[in-house]
Design an enzyme around this catalytic site. Structure first.
Site, short mmCIF file in Angstrom:
data_model
loop_
_atom_site.label_atom_id
_atom_site.label_comp_id
_atom_site.label_asym_id
_atom_site.label_seq_id
_atom_site.Cartn_x
_atom_site.Cartn_y
_atom_site.Cartn_z
N GLY A 33 0.82 -1.21 0.00
CA GLY A 33 0.00 0.00 0.00
C GLY A 33 0.85 1.25 0.00
O GLY A 33 0.44 2.30 -0.48
N CYS A 36 1.24 6.19 0.30
CA CYS A 36 -0.11 6.71 0.08
C CYS A 36 -1.10 6.12 1.08
O CYS A 36 -1.86 6.85 1.71
CB CYS A 36 -0.56 6.41 -1.34
SG CYS A 36 -2.29 6.84 -1.65
N GLY A 171 4.47 25.62 1.23
CA GLY A 171 3.10 25.94 0.84
C GLY A 171 2.59 25.09 -0.30
O GLY A 171 1.74 25.53 -1.08
N GLY A 172 3.07 23.84 -0.39
CA GLY A 172 2.56 22.91 -1.38
C GLY A 172 1.40 22.10 -0.83
O GLY A 172 0.72 22.50 0.12
N ALA A 173 1.18 20.92 -1.44
CA ALA A 173 0.02 20.10 -1.07
C ALA A 173 0.07 19.65 0.38
O ALA A 173 -0.93 19.73 1.10
CB ALA A 173 -0.05 18.89 -1.99
N ARG A 261 8.70 15.34 -0.81
CA ARG A 261 9.34 14.07 -0.55
C ARG A 261 10.40 13.80 -1.62
O ARG A 261 10.31 14.32 -2.74
CB ARG A 261 8.31 12.93 -0.51
CG ARG A 261 7.25 13.13 0.56
CD ARG A 261 6.22 12.01 0.55
NE ARG A 261 6.76 10.74 0.98
CZ ARG A 261 6.82 10.33 2.25
NH1 ARG A 261 6.35 11.10 3.23
NH2 ARG A 261 7.32 9.15 2.55
N ALA A 311 -0.57 9.37 -6.23
CA ALA A 311 -0.91 7.95 -6.29
C ALA A 311 -1.58 7.58 -7.60
O ALA A 311 -1.29 6.52 -8.17
CB ALA A 311 -1.81 7.59 -5.11
N HIS A 434 -28.26 21.16 -12.61
CA HIS A 434 -28.38 22.37 -11.81
C HIS A 434 -29.11 22.03 -10.52
O HIS A 434 -30.06 21.26 -10.53
CB HIS A 434 -29.18 23.42 -12.60
CG HIS A 434 -29.53 24.63 -11.80
ND1 HIS A 434 -28.63 25.63 -11.54
CD2 HIS A 434 -30.70 24.99 -11.19
CE1 HIS A 434 -29.22 26.57 -10.81
NE2 HIS A 434 -30.47 26.20 -10.59
#
Length: 465
Positions: A33, A36, A171-173, A261, A311, A434
């Site tokens: 796994g 992630c 300030g990334g993900a 990373r 991922a 809608h």
């Protein structure tokens, strides 16, 4: 075949090759796994689900006449639910592998292009070896994580308390996601980004809109901020920053190192197999992801740009390598047109080219953007955000960039439009339900096609009365 690493890229490759009738050994030092499932995507998103529930209490609920307060937070239960989600997913992966792939426990290291050594035992691959060792938290040269005050993302995931205050370096993900978890649980959070905006590699409008949305949730961000020094004492961690020509110090309970990373290639035996690294990454032939060492492939976080450390990209890379190994026709992954997601209460979702990227290639570009609150569903949700479409003038849609709630769910349609090179007029012909957030993009396509409904200019979208 032998696959070294059981994350999304590794196990996807192993399963696909097994479907082609080959025998496969999957070598994993920890749990199948990968990052992630156990330290990244799944546990983080599970905690964001809890954060999203907490964030609806107070002012957002009062807006609807629902008066409630967050009396307490049982972090033990939050973590228990998160771990249950992870465990169920882990068992599902194990079930997929059972009977199809032989899983070997231990750290795999290349001895040559066909031999993998696992804790002293040698396994020979007749056909190919696939390297899928994943990644490790990126280290800062002068900042050493201690697991208490200064944390890597892996250590933050194991934290059993909510810090009273937090500084996030990056300030990334990773930074955007952890900031929303901690802030929703009551932390005072500040993001520190050395670039000119959050998510500096996305369209300029995305980082600006994200910072504005995070401020609504009590999260501050400092951009163009350069870290000079980090010190730790018994009470706090202190970060000295240079902001322009000024030096200032910010203090908090914890500092999260969220600069991304790096590929886990250290002591993996790659040089022994004749594989030369490029800044730590493994160069490949993008058509099949084979390295310079014939019969040795690399997938997932080991790959340099334009690959993405995500991922869903890793799954695609694992299957691409499997098809190449099985002698099937392959096509390079179009990385630009793969959706790029930052998850959260407020999400960002981008696919295709940014405005600056398109202009840099000499394309005559037209853009159209609108706030999320310009459509009825956006007003109902009451969250800030925006949608921006980038297109070639008179031609196809080149990129779609979304900031707001559920952006990760609404980007799939945009990905189809961009990948199939549909024009704005063709995209506008799709009839969307809608009220939904997808209508925000529909208004933009209509305007770019020259038949606006509520949209008066490419720069703004008027709200219906």
């Amino acid at each position: 075949m032998v696959v070294v690493g059981g994350g999304p890229a590794g196990y996807a490759c192993a399963l696909r090759v097994a479907d082609h009738g080959m025998s496969v050994a999957l070598v994993e030092a920890d749990k199948v796994g990968g990052t992630c499932l156990h330290r990244g995507c799944v546990p983080t998103r599970a905690m964001l689900q809890a954060a999203a529930i907490a964030a609806t209490i107070g002012a957002p609920a009062s807006r609807w006449g629902i008066h409630a307060t967050l009396d307490s937070l049982d972090m033990t239960q939050v973590l228990a639910t998160r771990d249950e989600v992870v465990d169920r997913n882990h068992r599902a992966v194990q079930g997929h592998l059972a009977g199809r792939v032989e899983t070997l426990r231990g750290r795999g290291r290349l001895a040559d292009t066909r031999t993998v050594v696992i804790e002293g035992d040698r396994v020979e691959a007749k056909k190919a070896v696939v390297l899928a060792m994943g990644s490790v938290p990126r280290r800062f040269a002068a900042i050493e994580p201690d697991g208490e005050r200064v944390l890597t993302s892996d250590q933050a995931m194991r934290l059993d308390r909510v810090p009273g205050s937090a500084l996030i370096l990056g300030g990334g993900a990773i930074g955007a996601e952890f900031s929303q978890i901690w802030a929703a649980f009551g932390s005072e959070v500040t993001i520190i980004e050395r670039g000119p905006r959050l998510l500096p590699f996305e369209d300029e409008a995305v980082g600006t809109a994200l910072a504005r949305a995070l401020r609504r949730h009590g999260i501050n961000s400092l951009v163009s901020a350069h870290t000079q020094q980090v010190t730790v004492d018994d009470d706090a961690v202190h970060v000295q920053l240079r902001l322009g020509d000024k030096i200032s110090t910010r203090s908090a309970d914890v500092l999260l190192l969220a600069a991304g990373r790096d590929p886990a290639t250290e002591d993996a035996g790659l040089y022994t197999a004749g594989i030369e690294l490029s800044e730590g990454y493994v160069p490949v032939d993008w058509n099949g992801l084979e390295t310079d060492a014939r019969g040795v492939y690399a997938v997932g976080d080991l790959l340099p740009a334009p690959s993405q450390a995500r991922a869903h990209v890793a799954y695609a890379e694992g299957m691409l390598a499997a098809e190449h190994i099985a002698g099937r026709p392959t096509t390079e992954i179009d990385y630009v047109n793969v959706p790029r997601i930052t998850h959260g209460i407020i999400e960002t979702a981008c696919v295709g080219m940014s405005e600056l990227e398109a202009r840099a290639e000499g394309i005559e570009v037209e853009t159209s953007s609108a706030p999320m609150a310009a459509v009825a569903k956006g007003l109902m949700l009451g969250e800030p955000g925006m949608t921006k479409v980038v297109a070639e003038r008179g031609g196809s849609v080149l990129g779609v960039h979304i900031v707001g709630p559920n952006a990760s769910e609404t980007i799939a349609e945009a990905a189809a439009i961009v990948n199939y090179e549909a024009s704005a007029a063709e995209a506008a012909d799709l009839v969307r339900p809608h009220p939904t957030l997808a209508e925000s993009a529909q208004e933009l396509y209509l305007a770019m096609a020259g038949r606006p409904l509520h949209h008066r200019t490419h720069g703004s979208l008027e709200r219906p009365g």
